[in-house]
Enzyme design. Structure first.
Site, PDB file in Angstrom:
ATOM      1  N   LYS A   1       1.194  -1.650   0.284  1.00 33.52           N
ATOM      2  CA  LYS A   1      -0.422   0.171  -0.314  1.00 33.52           C
ATOM      3  C   LYS A   1       0.783   1.457  -0.241  1.00 33.52           C
ATOM      4  O   LYS A   1       1.308   1.321   0.698  1.00 33.52           O
ATOM      5  CB  LYS A   1      -1.032   0.237   1.276  1.00 33.52           C
ATOM      6  CG  LYS A   1      -1.462  -1.182   1.546  1.00 33.52           C
ATOM      7  CD  LYS A   1      -2.590  -1.110   0.846  1.00 33.52           C
ATOM      8  CE  LYS A   1      -3.697  -2.854   0.414  1.00 33.52           C
ATOM      9  NZ  LYS A   1      -5.052  -2.635  -0.149  1.00 33.52           N
ATOM     10  N   LYS A  34     -14.974  -7.163  -5.965  1.00 31.22           N
ATOM     11  CA  LYS A  34     -14.471  -7.487  -4.086  1.00 31.22           C
ATOM     12  C   LYS A  34     -15.657  -8.008  -4.480  1.00 31.22           C
ATOM     13  O   LYS A  34     -16.766  -7.452  -4.587  1.00 31.22           O
ATOM     14  CB  LYS A  34     -13.887  -6.269  -3.494  1.00 31.22           C
ATOM     15  CG  LYS A  34     -12.706  -5.811  -3.466  1.00 31.22           C
ATOM     16  CD  LYS A  34     -12.531  -4.974  -2.360  1.00 31.22           C
ATOM     17  CE  LYS A  34     -11.078  -4.544  -2.758  1.00 31.22           C
ATOM     18  NZ  LYS A  34     -10.690  -3.622  -3.646  1.00 31.22           N
TER      19      LYS A  34
END
Length: 204
Positions: free
Chosen positions: A27, A135
Protein backbone atom coordinates in the site's frame (compact mmCIF):
# COMPACT_ATOMS: atom_id res chain seq x y z
CA UNK A 1 1.94 -4.75 3.38
CA UNK A 2 -0.08 -1.80 4.70
CA UNK A 3 0.97 1.84 4.69
CA UNK A 4 3.76 1.78 7.25
CA UNK A 5 7.38 2.71 7.98
CA UNK A 6 10.26 1.28 5.97
CA UNK A 7 11.46 -0.63 9.05
CA UNK A 8 8.07 -2.29 9.57
CA UNK A 9 7.79 -3.00 5.84
CA UNK A 10 11.18 -4.74 5.98
CA UNK A 11 10.04 -6.94 8.90
CA UNK A 12 6.78 -7.87 7.17
CA UNK A 13 8.49 -8.65 3.86
CA UNK A 14 11.02 -10.84 5.69
CA UNK A 15 8.16 -12.66 7.43
CA UNK A 16 6.32 -13.31 4.17
CA UNK A 17 9.56 -14.42 2.51
CA UNK A 18 9.97 -17.11 5.18
CA UNK A 19 6.35 -18.16 4.70
CA UNK A 20 6.96 -18.70 1.00
CA UNK A 21 5.06 -15.76 -0.50
CA UNK A 22 6.42 -14.84 -3.93
CA UNK A 23 4.21 -11.79 -4.62
CA UNK A 24 3.45 -8.97 -2.18
CA UNK A 25 0.91 -6.17 -2.40
CA UNK A 26 2.23 -2.92 -0.97
CA UNK A 27 0.00 0.00 0.00
CA UNK A 28 1.43 3.34 -1.11
CA UNK A 29 0.26 6.87 -1.83
CA UNK A 30 1.19 8.55 1.44
CA UNK A 31 4.35 10.41 0.47
CA UNK A 32 6.45 9.93 -2.65
CA UNK A 33 9.88 9.77 -0.97
CA UNK A 34 8.63 7.67 1.96
CA UNK A 35 7.00 5.26 -0.50
CA UNK A 36 10.27 4.77 -2.38
CA UNK A 37 12.03 4.01 0.93
CA UNK A 38 9.37 1.42 1.78
CA UNK A 39 9.80 -0.26 -1.60
CA UNK A 40 13.56 -0.36 -1.17
CA UNK A 41 13.12 -1.94 2.28
CA UNK A 42 10.78 -4.59 0.87
CA UNK A 43 13.23 -5.37 -1.91
CA UNK A 44 16.08 -5.66 0.62
CA UNK A 45 14.12 -8.14 2.76
CA UNK A 46 12.69 -10.13 -0.17
CA UNK A 47 15.07 -9.57 -3.11
CA UNK A 48 13.25 -11.67 -5.71
CA UNK A 49 9.61 -10.98 -4.88
CA UNK A 50 7.13 -9.69 -7.41
CA UNK A 51 4.87 -6.98 -6.13
CA UNK A 52 1.65 -5.12 -6.74
CA UNK A 53 1.66 -1.43 -5.88
CA UNK A 54 -1.67 -0.20 -4.51
CA UNK A 55 -1.75 3.59 -4.26
CA UNK A 56 -5.38 3.75 -3.06
CA UNK A 57 -5.99 6.96 -5.07
CA UNK A 58 -3.04 8.62 -3.32
CA UNK A 59 -1.11 10.15 -6.22
CA UNK A 60 -1.63 12.73 -8.91
CA UNK A 61 -0.92 11.34 -12.37
CA UNK A 62 2.43 13.18 -12.39
CA UNK A 63 3.45 11.62 -9.05
CA UNK A 64 2.37 8.14 -10.17
CA UNK A 65 4.47 8.39 -13.32
CA UNK A 66 7.42 9.64 -11.23
CA UNK A 67 7.13 6.57 -8.96
CA UNK A 68 7.36 4.31 -12.00
CA UNK A 69 10.36 6.26 -13.28
CA UNK A 70 12.23 6.12 -9.95
CA UNK A 71 11.54 2.41 -9.56
CA UNK A 72 12.71 1.73 -13.10
CA UNK A 73 15.98 3.54 -12.34
CA UNK A 74 16.53 1.04 -9.53
CA UNK A 75 15.66 -1.92 -11.77
CA UNK A 76 12.34 -2.58 -10.02
CA UNK A 77 9.29 -3.21 -12.18
CA UNK A 78 5.95 -3.86 -10.41
CA UNK A 79 3.58 -6.47 -11.77
CA UNK A 80 0.55 -4.20 -11.35
CA UNK A 81 0.06 -0.55 -10.36
CA UNK A 82 -3.36 -0.41 -8.71
CA UNK A 83 -5.57 2.71 -8.55
CA UNK A 84 -2.73 5.25 -8.83
CA UNK A 85 -5.00 8.33 -8.95
CA UNK A 86 -8.34 9.54 -7.56
CA UNK A 87 -11.34 7.46 -8.61
CA UNK A 88 -12.84 10.34 -10.63
CA UNK A 89 -9.62 11.34 -12.38
CA UNK A 90 -10.37 9.42 -15.56
CA UNK A 91 -7.93 11.41 -17.67
CA UNK A 92 -5.13 10.96 -15.12
CA UNK A 93 -5.82 7.23 -14.94
CA UNK A 94 -5.55 6.98 -18.72
CA UNK A 95 -2.32 9.02 -18.73
CA UNK A 96 -0.68 6.79 -16.12
CA UNK A 97 -1.82 3.65 -17.95
CA UNK A 98 -0.43 4.90 -21.23
CA UNK A 99 3.03 5.58 -19.75
CA UNK A 100 3.00 2.41 -17.63
CA UNK A 101 2.10 0.20 -20.60
CA UNK A 102 4.28 1.63 -23.32
CA UNK A 103 7.33 2.80 -21.40
CA UNK A 104 7.61 0.32 -18.54
CA UNK A 105 5.45 -2.68 -19.50
CA UNK A 106 3.41 -2.35 -16.29
CA UNK A 107 -0.32 -3.09 -16.06
CA UNK A 108 -2.55 -0.55 -14.32
CA UNK A 109 -5.59 -1.75 -12.37
CA UNK A 110 -8.78 0.09 -11.45
CA UNK A 111 -10.24 -0.56 -8.00
CA UNK A 112 -11.97 2.46 -6.46
CA UNK A 113 -12.84 3.62 -9.98
CA UNK A 114 -14.99 0.47 -10.31
CA UNK A 115 -18.12 1.48 -8.39
CA UNK A 116 -20.73 0.01 -10.69
CA UNK A 117 -21.25 -1.45 -14.16
CA UNK A 118 -21.33 2.03 -15.73
CA UNK A 119 -17.82 2.73 -14.42
CA UNK A 120 -16.55 -0.60 -15.69
CA UNK A 121 -18.02 0.02 -19.15
CA UNK A 122 -16.25 3.40 -19.26
CA UNK A 123 -12.94 1.86 -18.22
CA UNK A 124 -13.25 -0.76 -20.95
CA UNK A 125 -14.56 1.44 -23.75
CA UNK A 126 -11.95 4.17 -23.23
CA UNK A 127 -9.10 1.68 -22.65
CA UNK A 128 -8.18 3.41 -19.38
CA UNK A 129 -6.68 0.40 -17.58
CA UNK A 130 -5.46 -3.15 -18.17
CA UNK A 131 -6.96 -4.84 -15.10
CA UNK A 132 -10.36 -4.62 -13.40
CA UNK A 133 -10.28 -5.31 -9.65
CA UNK A 134 -13.52 -6.68 -8.21
CA UNK A 135 -14.50 -7.61 -4.67
CA UNK A 136 -17.20 -9.96 -3.45
CA UNK A 137 -18.14 -7.55 -0.66
CA UNK A 138 -18.67 -4.75 -3.19
CA UNK A 139 -20.60 -6.50 -5.97
CA UNK A 140 -21.93 -9.78 -4.54
CA UNK A 141 -21.88 -13.11 -6.36
CA UNK A 142 -24.37 -12.15 -9.09
CA UNK A 143 -22.63 -8.83 -9.67
CA UNK A 144 -19.27 -10.56 -10.08
CA UNK A 145 -20.73 -13.01 -12.59
CA UNK A 146 -22.11 -10.13 -14.65
CA UNK A 147 -18.82 -8.22 -14.54
CA UNK A 148 -16.84 -11.31 -15.50
CA UNK A 149 -18.91 -11.75 -18.65
CA UNK A 150 -18.44 -8.08 -19.58
CA UNK A 151 -14.71 -8.01 -18.98
CA UNK A 152 -13.91 -11.34 -20.63
CA UNK A 153 -15.28 -9.99 -23.93
CA UNK A 154 -13.14 -6.85 -23.66
CA UNK A 155 -9.77 -8.58 -23.44
CA UNK A 156 -8.91 -6.91 -20.13
CA UNK A 157 -7.62 -8.93 -17.19
CA UNK A 158 -9.41 -9.55 -13.90
CA UNK A 159 -8.30 -9.41 -10.27
CA UNK A 160 -10.38 -10.67 -7.37
CA UNK A 161 -9.58 -8.94 -4.10
CA UNK A 162 -10.70 -8.79 -0.48
CA UNK A 163 -11.17 -6.04 2.11
CA UNK A 164 -11.60 -7.24 5.69
CA UNK A 165 -13.63 -10.40 5.23
CA UNK A 166 -13.38 -13.53 7.35
CA UNK A 167 -12.72 -16.92 5.81
CA UNK A 168 -16.46 -17.38 5.19
CA UNK A 169 -16.48 -14.70 2.49
CA UNK A 170 -12.97 -15.38 1.21
CA UNK A 171 -13.93 -19.04 0.88
CA UNK A 172 -16.72 -18.02 -1.49
CA UNK A 173 -14.32 -15.73 -3.38
CA UNK A 174 -11.83 -18.59 -3.64
CA UNK A 175 -14.48 -20.87 -5.12
CA UNK A 176 -15.47 -18.17 -7.60
CA UNK A 177 -11.86 -17.66 -8.67
CA UNK A 178 -11.15 -21.37 -9.02
CA UNK A 179 -14.49 -22.23 -10.63
CA UNK A 180 -14.56 -19.41 -13.17
CA UNK A 181 -10.86 -19.73 -13.94
CA UNK A 182 -10.58 -16.26 -15.48
CA UNK A 183 -8.79 -14.26 -12.79
CA UNK A 184 -5.19 -13.39 -13.62
CA UNK A 185 -4.64 -11.98 -10.11
CA UNK A 186 -6.06 -13.44 -6.91
CA UNK A 187 -5.61 -11.51 -3.66
CA UNK A 188 -7.96 -12.93 -1.06
CA UNK A 189 -5.60 -12.73 1.89
CA UNK A 190 -7.77 -10.66 4.25
CA UNK A 191 -8.16 -13.40 6.92
CA UNK A 192 -4.39 -13.59 7.36
CA UNK A 193 -4.39 -9.92 8.39
CA UNK A 194 -7.03 -10.22 11.13
CA UNK A 195 -5.75 -10.01 14.70
CA UNK A 196 -8.39 -12.58 15.72
CA UNK A 197 -10.10 -15.09 13.45
CA UNK A 198 -13.63 -16.01 14.61
CA UNK A 199 -14.03 -18.79 12.00
CA UNK A 200 -13.15 -22.41 12.71
CA UNK A 201 -12.14 -24.46 9.68
CA UNK A 202 -12.82 -23.38 6.14
CA UNK A 203 -10.70 -21.46 3.66
CA UNK A 204 -6.95 -21.19 4.21
Amino acid sequence: IPTTSSAKAFDLAAKYYKLGFKTLEIKLGRNLNADIEVLQAVRAAHPHCLFILDANEGYTSKEAIEVLHKLNEKGVIPTVFEQPVHRDDWRGLGDVSNVARHKYGVSVAADESCRDLTDIKKLMEENLVDVINIKLSKFGVLGILEIVEMVKKSGLELMIDSVAETRLATGVAGHLAAGLGCFRYVNISAPSLLSEDPVVGGYE
